[in-house]
Design a protein around this motif. Structure first.
Motif, short mmCIF file in Angstrom:
data_model
loop_
_atom_site.label_atom_id
_atom_site.label_comp_id
_atom_site.label_asym_id
_atom_site.label_seq_id
_atom_site.Cartn_x
_atom_site.Cartn_y
_atom_site.Cartn_z
N TYR A 100 2.85 -2.20 4.26
CA TYR A 100 4.20 -1.73 3.95
C TYR A 100 4.45 -0.41 4.67
CZ TYR A 100 4.62 -5.07 0.06
OH TYR A 100 4.69 -6.21 -0.70
N VAL A 101 5.71 -0.06 4.77
CA VAL A 101 6.08 1.28 5.21
C VAL A 101 7.03 1.84 4.17
CG1 VAL A 101 8.00 0.44 6.65
CG2 VAL A 101 7.00 2.70 7.08
N GLY A 102 6.79 3.09 3.78
CA GLY A 102 7.66 3.77 2.83
C GLY A 102 8.27 4.99 3.49
N GLY A 103 9.38 5.44 2.94
CA GLY A 103 10.02 6.65 3.44
C GLY A 103 10.40 7.56 2.29
N GLY A 148 19.29 6.01 5.04
CA GLY A 148 19.71 4.70 5.52
C GLY A 148 19.73 4.63 7.03
N TYR A 149 20.23 5.68 7.66
CA TYR A 149 20.30 5.73 9.12
C TYR A 149 18.89 5.67 9.72
CZ TYR A 149 22.13 7.29 13.68
OH TYR A 149 22.49 7.36 15.00
N SER A 150 17.99 6.54 9.23
CA SER A 150 16.64 6.63 9.80
C SER A 150 15.81 5.39 9.52
CB SER A 150 15.93 7.88 9.25
OG SER A 150 16.52 9.05 9.73
N PHE A 151 15.89 4.86 8.30
CA PHE A 151 15.09 3.68 7.95
C PHE A 151 15.54 2.46 8.76
CE2 PHE A 151 12.84 0.60 5.34
CZ PHE A 151 11.73 1.31 4.91
N GLU A 152 16.86 2.37 9.02
CA GLU A 152 17.34 1.26 9.83
C GLU A 152 16.86 1.40 11.28
OE1 GLU A 152 19.60 -2.38 10.61
OE2 GLU A 152 18.43 -1.48 8.98
N ILE A 206 8.18 -7.73 14.58
CA ILE A 206 7.67 -7.50 13.22
C ILE A 206 8.79 -7.68 12.22
CG2 ILE A 206 6.65 -5.78 11.67
CD1 ILE A 206 5.41 -4.47 14.19
N GLY A 207 8.56 -8.50 11.20
CA GLY A 207 9.55 -8.76 10.17
C GLY A 207 9.60 -7.65 9.13
N THR A 208 10.79 -7.45 8.54
CA THR A 208 11.00 -6.41 7.54
C THR A 208 12.01 -6.89 6.50
OG1 THR A 208 12.80 -5.46 8.86
CG2 THR A 208 10.59 -4.49 9.15
N VAL A 209 12.05 -6.19 5.37
CA VAL A 209 13.13 -6.36 4.41
C VAL A 209 13.26 -5.07 3.62
CG1 VAL A 209 11.60 -7.40 2.67
CG2 VAL A 209 14.06 -7.73 2.49
N TRP A 210 14.49 -4.62 3.42
CA TRP A 210 14.73 -3.43 2.60
C TRP A 210 14.44 -3.76 1.14
CZ3 TRP A 210 17.20 1.35 3.93
CH2 TRP A 210 17.54 1.48 5.28
N ILE A 211 13.57 -2.98 0.50
CA ILE A 211 13.25 -3.18 -0.92
C ILE A 211 13.47 -1.87 -1.66
CG2 ILE A 211 11.42 -3.68 -2.59
CD1 ILE A 211 10.27 -5.64 -0.59
N GLY A 212 14.41 -1.91 -2.62
CA GLY A 212 14.69 -0.71 -3.39
C GLY A 212 14.42 -0.86 -4.87
N GLY A 213 14.31 -2.11 -5.34
CA GLY A 213 14.13 -2.30 -6.77
C GLY A 213 13.05 -3.27 -7.17
N MET A 263 12.07 8.54 -2.93
CA MET A 263 11.60 7.44 -2.08
C MET A 263 12.52 6.26 -2.36
SD MET A 263 8.19 5.09 -2.30
CE MET A 263 9.11 4.07 -3.47
N PRO A 264 13.68 6.19 -1.71
CA PRO A 264 14.65 5.14 -2.04
C PRO A 264 14.16 3.72 -1.79
CG PRO A 264 15.69 6.91 -0.80
CD PRO A 264 14.21 7.13 -0.72
N CYS A 265 13.50 3.50 -0.65
CA CYS A 265 13.18 2.14 -0.24
C CYS A 265 11.85 2.06 0.49
CB CYS A 265 14.26 1.57 0.68
SG CYS A 265 15.91 1.54 -0.03
N VAL A 266 11.29 0.86 0.50
CA VAL A 266 10.12 0.54 1.32
C VAL A 266 10.41 -0.79 2.01
CG1 VAL A 266 8.57 1.71 -0.30
CG2 VAL A 266 8.91 -0.77 -0.47
N SER A 267 9.53 -1.15 2.92
CA SER A 267 9.61 -2.48 3.54
C SER A 267 8.22 -3.01 3.82
CB SER A 267 10.39 -2.43 4.86
OG SER A 267 10.33 -3.70 5.53
N PRO A 268 7.98 -4.30 3.58
CA PRO A 268 6.75 -4.91 4.08
C PRO A 268 6.85 -5.03 5.60
CG PRO A 268 8.20 -6.60 3.20
CD PRO A 268 8.86 -5.28 2.92
N LEU A 269 5.70 -5.14 6.24
CA LEU A 269 5.64 -5.34 7.69
C LEU A 269 4.71 -6.51 7.98
CD1 LEU A 269 5.12 -1.61 8.77
CD2 LEU A 269 7.27 -2.89 8.89
N GLY A 270 5.14 -7.42 8.82
CA GLY A 270 4.29 -8.55 9.15
C GLY A 270 4.99 -9.53 10.07
N TYR A 271 4.29 -10.61 10.38
CA TYR A 271 4.86 -11.66 11.21
C TYR A 271 5.48 -12.74 10.31
CZ TYR A 271 2.14 -9.41 14.89
OH TYR A 271 1.62 -8.50 15.77
#
Length: 271
Positions: A68-71, A84-88, A99-106, A125-133
């Motif tokens: 995962y990656v968190g911000g 939102g700007y930076s995470f996008e 690399i696939g991603t999805v915004w996850i906030g909840g 830490m508003p959101c994270v995203s998994p990272l993978g194929y």
């Protein structure tokens, strides 16, 4: 990053991954990019790669990856838009690397992710995203989620963009040199696909507004303002790739709006 339109158009949210580890070279490229990400609010966002297995992280809607990656960032004015700007930016870089991603906030064990991010009292830490194929086939859960929020649909052009005032919908044939940038705004992802951005376009500027939906303003952060940051990112990256000379500013043009519409920011167009 190059070919912004192609990256935006080809990307979709991914929750089902194929289990392969990401190539070390691509991880290094993503890590290097994370260190350089900037946003027009000039608010630093700290990104961190996380290992779900080692750090005890759980997210029930994701399968097939432990990475995962968190911000996180300090809780200051405009932090949601900046995040939102930076995470996008990070999401689009990942897309460019396959690399696939999805915004996850909840839909995650937030407390465990916040511990893994070493979150301090003055930070969010508003959101994270998994990272993978991306897996060849979505899970049943993911398919149902996408169907429920109509993930592949977007509001029509005239519902999102306006010509000098909110009384006049902007016709697509009148967008001129802003056509591609506005279309990439229209295609931006948002929380449960609410698409809360509205843009009033004049000859010299594009003014971004938030049309709020109920249930999105939490105690710690405003998810729909994060969505506006994503929209601003899509507009700016596309406009710059098209060679347009734009500058960011926060200066309310005092356009008459409805009660549930809030001014966010503008991009000035220079000749």
């Amino acid at each position: 990053m190059e070919h912004i339109e192609e990256l935006i158009q080809s990307r979709r949210s991914v929750r089902t991954f194929d289990g392969r580890e990401i190539d070390e070279e691509d991880i290094n490229k993503l890590s290097e990019f994370m260190e350089k990400i900037e946003n027009p609010y000039e608010i630093p966002i700290e990104f961190k790669l996380l290992d779900a297995k080692k750090q005890g992280l759980t997210c029930p809607v994701v399968s097939g990856t432990n990475l995962y990656v968190g911000g996180k960032a300090q809780r200051v004015p405009h932090i949601e838009e900046a995040f939102g700007y930076s995470f996008e930016m990070l999401v689009l870089c990942a897309q460019s690397l396959g690399i696939g991603t999805v915004w996850i906030g909840g839909t995650m064990d937030r407390s465990s992710f916040e511990r893994a991010m070493s979150l301090k009292d003055h930070e969010i830490m508003p959101c994270v995203s998994p990272l993978g194929y991306t897996a060849n086939k979505m899970s049943v859960r993911e398919s149902m989620m996408r169907k429920a929020i109509k993930a592949d649909s977007r509001l029509p052009f005239e519902k999102l963009f306006y010509d000098c005032s909110f009384d006049v919908p902007l016709k697509e044939e009148k967008t001129g040199k802003l056509k591609e940038a506005l279309e990439m705004v229209r295609l931006a992802p948002s929380a449960v696909n609410k698409q809360p951005w509205r843009v009033v376009v004049s000859e010299s500027a594009a003014h971004f507004y938030l049309k709020r939906s109920k249930g999105f303003s939490g105690k710690s952060f405003d998810m729909q303002k994060i969505d506006l940051g994503i929209a601003l990112c899509h507009f700016a990256l596309t406009a710059k790739e098209k060679g347009l000379n734009i500058s960011f500013l926060i200066s309310d043009p005092k356009i008459v709006t409805e009660n549930d519409v809030e001014y966010i920011a503008s991009y000035q167009l220079k000749s």
